[in-house]
Scaffold this motif. Structure first.
Motif, PDB file in Angstrom:
ATOM      1  N   GLU A 192      82.046  36.600  56.291  1.00  0.00           N
ATOM      2  CA  GLU A 192      82.023  35.139  56.293  1.00  0.00           C
ATOM      3  C   GLU A 192      81.066  34.602  57.362  1.00  0.00           C
ATOM      4  O   GLU A 192      80.325  33.644  57.139  1.00  0.00           O
ATOM      5  N   THR A 193      81.089  35.230  58.536  1.00  0.00           N
ATOM      6  CA  THR A 193      80.196  34.792  59.613  1.00  0.00           C
ATOM      7  C   THR A 193      78.734  34.934  59.221  1.00  0.00           C
ATOM      8  O   THR A 193      77.923  34.014  59.407  1.00  0.00           O
ATOM      9  N   LEU A 194      78.382  36.092  58.665  1.00  0.00           N
ATOM     10  CA  LEU A 194      76.993  36.330  58.267  1.00  0.00           C
ATOM     11  C   LEU A 194      76.601  35.460  57.068  1.00  0.00           C
ATOM     12  O   LEU A 194      75.441  35.042  56.951  1.00  0.00           O
ATOM     13  N   LYS A 195      77.568  35.186  56.207  1.00  0.00           N
ATOM     14  CA  LYS A 195      77.263  34.342  55.054  1.00  0.00           C
ATOM     15  C   LYS A 195      76.947  32.918  55.499  1.00  0.00           C
ATOM     16  O   LYS A 195      76.025  32.275  54.977  1.00  0.00           O
ATOM     17  N   GLN A 196      77.709  32.405  56.460  1.00  0.00           N
ATOM     18  CA  GLN A 196      77.424  31.072  56.995  1.00  0.00           C
ATOM     19  C   GLN A 196      76.041  31.044  57.646  1.00  0.00           C
ATOM     20  O   GLN A 196      75.280  30.089  57.484  1.00  0.00           O
ATOM     21  N   LEU A 197      75.731  32.109  58.382  1.00  0.00           N
ATOM     22  CA  LEU A 197      74.423  32.204  59.017  1.00  0.00           C
ATOM     23  C   LEU A 197      73.314  32.244  57.972  1.00  0.00           C
ATOM     24  O   LEU A 197      72.252  31.621  58.136  1.00  0.00           O
ATOM     25  N   ALA A 198      73.561  32.967  56.886  1.00  0.00           N
ATOM     26  CA  ALA A 198      72.570  33.064  55.821  1.00  0.00           C
ATOM     27  C   ALA A 198      72.351  31.715  55.145  1.00  0.00           C
ATOM     28  O   ALA A 198      71.204  31.326  54.876  1.00  0.00           O
ATOM     29  N   TYR A 199      73.435  31.010  54.892  1.00  0.00           N
ATOM     30  CA  TYR A 199      73.300  29.692  54.270  1.00  0.00           C
ATOM     31  C   TYR A 199      72.536  28.741  55.189  1.00  0.00           C
ATOM     32  O   TYR A 199      71.660  27.983  54.749  1.00  0.00           O
ATOM     33  N   ALA A 200      72.864  28.779  56.477  1.00  0.00           N
ATOM     34  CA  ALA A 200      72.171  27.904  57.430  1.00  0.00           C
ATOM     35  C   ALA A 200      70.672  28.205  57.454  1.00  0.00           C
ATOM     36  O   ALA A 200      69.835  27.294  57.444  1.00  0.00           O
ATOM     37  N   GLY A 201      70.320  29.476  57.472  1.00  0.00           N
ATOM     38  CA  GLY A 201      68.912  29.859  57.455  1.00  0.00           C
ATOM     39  C   GLY A 201      68.227  29.470  56.158  1.00  0.00           C
ATOM     40  O   GLY A 201      67.074  29.006  56.158  1.00  0.00           O
ATOM     41  N   TRP A 202      68.940  29.644  55.052  1.00  0.00           N
ATOM     42  CA  TRP A 202      68.407  29.274  53.735  1.00  0.00           C
ATOM     43  C   TRP A 202      68.162  27.767  53.663  1.00  0.00           C
ATOM     44  O   TRP A 202      67.123  27.312  53.164  1.00  0.00           O
ATOM     45  N   PHE A 203      69.117  26.990  54.179  1.00  0.00           N
ATOM     46  CA  PHE A 203      68.960  25.529  54.193  1.00  0.00           C
ATOM     47  C   PHE A 203      67.765  25.119  55.052  1.00  0.00           C
ATOM     48  O   PHE A 203      67.010  24.225  54.688  1.00  0.00           O
ATOM     49  N   ASP A 204      67.604  25.772  56.211  1.00  0.00           N
ATOM     50  CA  ASP A 204      66.479  25.442  57.090  1.00  0.00           C
ATOM     51  C   ASP A 204      65.149  25.708  56.389  1.00  0.00           C
ATOM     52  O   ASP A 204      64.231  24.867  56.440  1.00  0.00           O
ATOM     53  N   ASP A 205      65.039  26.869  55.760  1.00  0.00           N
ATOM     54  CA  ASP A 205      63.786  27.215  55.073  1.00  0.00           C
ATOM     55  C   ASP A 205      63.489  26.228  53.945  1.00  0.00           C
ATOM     56  O   ASP A 205      62.342  25.786  53.771  1.00  0.00           O
ATOM     57  N   THR A 206      64.525  25.882  53.198  1.00  0.00           N
ATOM     58  CA  THR A 206      64.341  24.952  52.071  1.00  0.00           C
ATOM     59  C   THR A 206      63.982  23.560  52.565  1.00  0.00           C
ATOM     60  O   THR A 206      63.112  22.892  51.995  1.00  0.00           O
ATOM     61  N   ALA A 207      64.641  23.122  53.640  1.00  0.00           N
ATOM     62  CA  ALA A 207      64.350  21.803  54.194  1.00  0.00           C
ATOM     63  C   ALA A 207      62.906  21.730  54.679  1.00  0.00           C
ATOM     64  O   ALA A 207      62.223  20.705  54.505  1.00  0.00           O
ATOM     65  N   ASN A 208      62.417  22.805  55.271  1.00  0.00           N
ATOM     66  CA  ASN A 208      61.054  22.816  55.799  1.00  0.00           C
ATOM     67  C   ASN A 208      60.000  22.860  54.701  1.00  0.00           C
ATOM     68  O   ASN A 208      58.897  22.332  54.863  1.00  0.00           O
ATOM     69  N   THR A 209      60.338  23.491  53.578  1.00  0.00           N
ATOM     70  CA  THR A 209      59.336  23.659  52.514  1.00  0.00           C
ATOM     71  C   THR A 209      59.472  22.622  51.400  1.00  0.00           C
ATOM     72  O   THR A 209      58.467  22.123  50.887  1.00  0.00           O
ATOM     73  N   ASP A 210      60.705  22.267  51.018  1.00  0.00           N
ATOM     74  CA  ASP A 210      60.916  21.407  49.848  1.00  0.00           C
ATOM     75  C   ASP A 210      61.637  20.094  50.154  1.00  0.00           C
ATOM     76  O   ASP A 210      61.888  19.315  49.226  1.00  0.00           O
TER      77      ASP A 210
END
Length: 399
Positions: free
Chosen positions: A225-243
């Motif tokens: 769960e901890t790593l999944k939250q971290l993954a989602y946060a990173g995914w959101f950051d990348d998407t926010a920066n690009t799209d």
């Protein structure tokens, strides 16, 4: 033993029947080209017997000669293997003791004449990397694969793990991707993929790997769960920066239904929407999430919204407050009313919030409202309550 028994039987038979045939020895004639041999049957049989005995003697003699050679070769092979084993043991002890130079030297010597040279080369690669010799490391790994072509997974895992430990993340990423194509979801590979994907920010593959690890019972639920939250946060950051915000909304729409409204996912998504000034989109998602579960984290995120018109949001939360008596809900209403420039309603809800669960932030807001009314004594009282709560939180021991 069987041959000796046959000879004894033949001799016994000769002793028994010999006297009877003495007077009838018979006649044997052998003709080979221009050569002829004449003899009696008795002599002929004795010659055959002696010839057979001669063959047995020759066989025994050859066995002794070649047996000595075989024993000699076995002794040399055994000596070489014993030396290889001693070098290998010394090398492993040096590796454990972190004497990497000695470990590399001994392990390489132990690889000669060793049926398990694969392990020597793999460990020698580890020692070489510890010494900063990446070229030697890769050469030892090449020799390991050459010595045992069927150990591609073991060699590949070792190489990729060493690259990861050395900080060569791009090489490690290419390595785990190649190994996945060749060997699929091997447990050791999944664990290595988790580390490499986390280090390289491969968020979607990381989440897929976490699910695979969980399905095989290879990861604790809390870590997943901890790593999944971290993954989602990173995914959101990348998407926010690009799209931008549109990309975030599209990403959210593609999530599994059971995950869409989880606070662990919805809150970081809406925080990034708010940072992109997409407050209206964030408001709608947060309200949808609240309709399914009144989570304090969603309410905290709602309080961060900057809207031109707070009335629809306040109306929705007021209806919810009539059915659910939560300190976080009243605190959020108080903060929103302050943003909407309605201090009386704000103070009312903040008072209800501290009555249900005192919070330093709510006392500070009440103190500021009191200061605006020039009620200095009341404001100081609120500040004292706030300070007392802040101090109490600060001295709580960490378990």
């Amino acid at each position: 033993m069987i041959r000796l028994a046959i000879i004894i039987v033949i001799l016994a038979a000769g002793l028994i029947v010999g006297p009877d045939i003495t007077g009838q020895q018979g006649y044997m004639l052998l003709a080979i080209g221009s050569y002829t041999i004449e003899t009696t049957a008795t002599v002929f049989l004795i010659c055959i017997l002696l010839f057979y005995v001669a063959l047995l003697f020759i066989e025994w003699l050859l066995g002794r000669i070649f047996g000595i050679g075989h024993k000699t070769r076995s002794w040399f092979v055994g000596r070489r293997r014993r030396k290889a084993l001693n070098y290998t043991q010394s090398g492993m002890q040096a590796l454990v003791a972190e004497d990497y130079a000695a470990a590399e030297k001994m392990l390489l010597k132990g690889a000669k004449g060793n049926d398990l040279a694969l392990l020597n080369y793999l460990n020698a690669a580890t020692a070489a990397q510890a010494l900063g010799h990446d070229t030697k490391r890769d050469e030892y790994l090449r020799l390991a694969h050459k010595h045992n072509p069927g150990a591609g997974l073991a060699v590949g895992l070792t190489q990729t793990r060493l690259q990861y430990q050395q900080g060569q993340f791009e090489l490690a990423l290419a390595g785990v991707q190649q190994l996945e194509q060749e060997y699929g979801s091997h447990p050791a590979l999944l664990k290595l993929q988790k580390d490499v994907y986390l280090a390289t920010g491969q968020w979607q593959p990381l989440m897929t790997t976490l699910d695979a690890l969980a399905s095989q019972g290879l990861i604790e639920t809390e870590e997943q769960e901890t790593l999944k939250q971290l993954a989602y946060a990173g995914w959101f950051d990348d998407t926010a920066n690009t799209d931008g915000s549109a990309g975030l909304i599209t990403l959210w729409q593609g999530l599994p239904r059971k995950e869409k409204y989880q606070a662990d996912i919805l809150v970081p998504l809406c925080e990034r929407l708010i940072a992109l000034k997409a407050d209206k989109e964030a408001q709608q998602l947060l309200l949808d999430g609240l309709s399914k579960n009144t989570d304090a984290r969603l309410l905290t995120c709602i309080a961060q919204l900057q809207l031109g018109d707070y009335h629809p949001l306040l109306t929705t939360l007021e209806k919810k407050a009539k059915n659910e008596s939560l300190a976080e809900l009243h605190s959020t209403l108080g903060q929103l009313y302050l943003k909407d420039d309605k201090p009386e309603q704000a103070e009312l809800h903040l008072q209800q919030a501290i009555a249900l669960q005192p919070a330093a932030q709510d006392y500070i807001l009440l103190a500021r409202l009191a200061e605006q009314r020039k009620e200095v004594s009341q404001a100081n009282e609120y500040y004292r309550h706030s300070l007392g709560l802040t101090t109490a939180v600060a001295v709580i021991p960490v378990s």
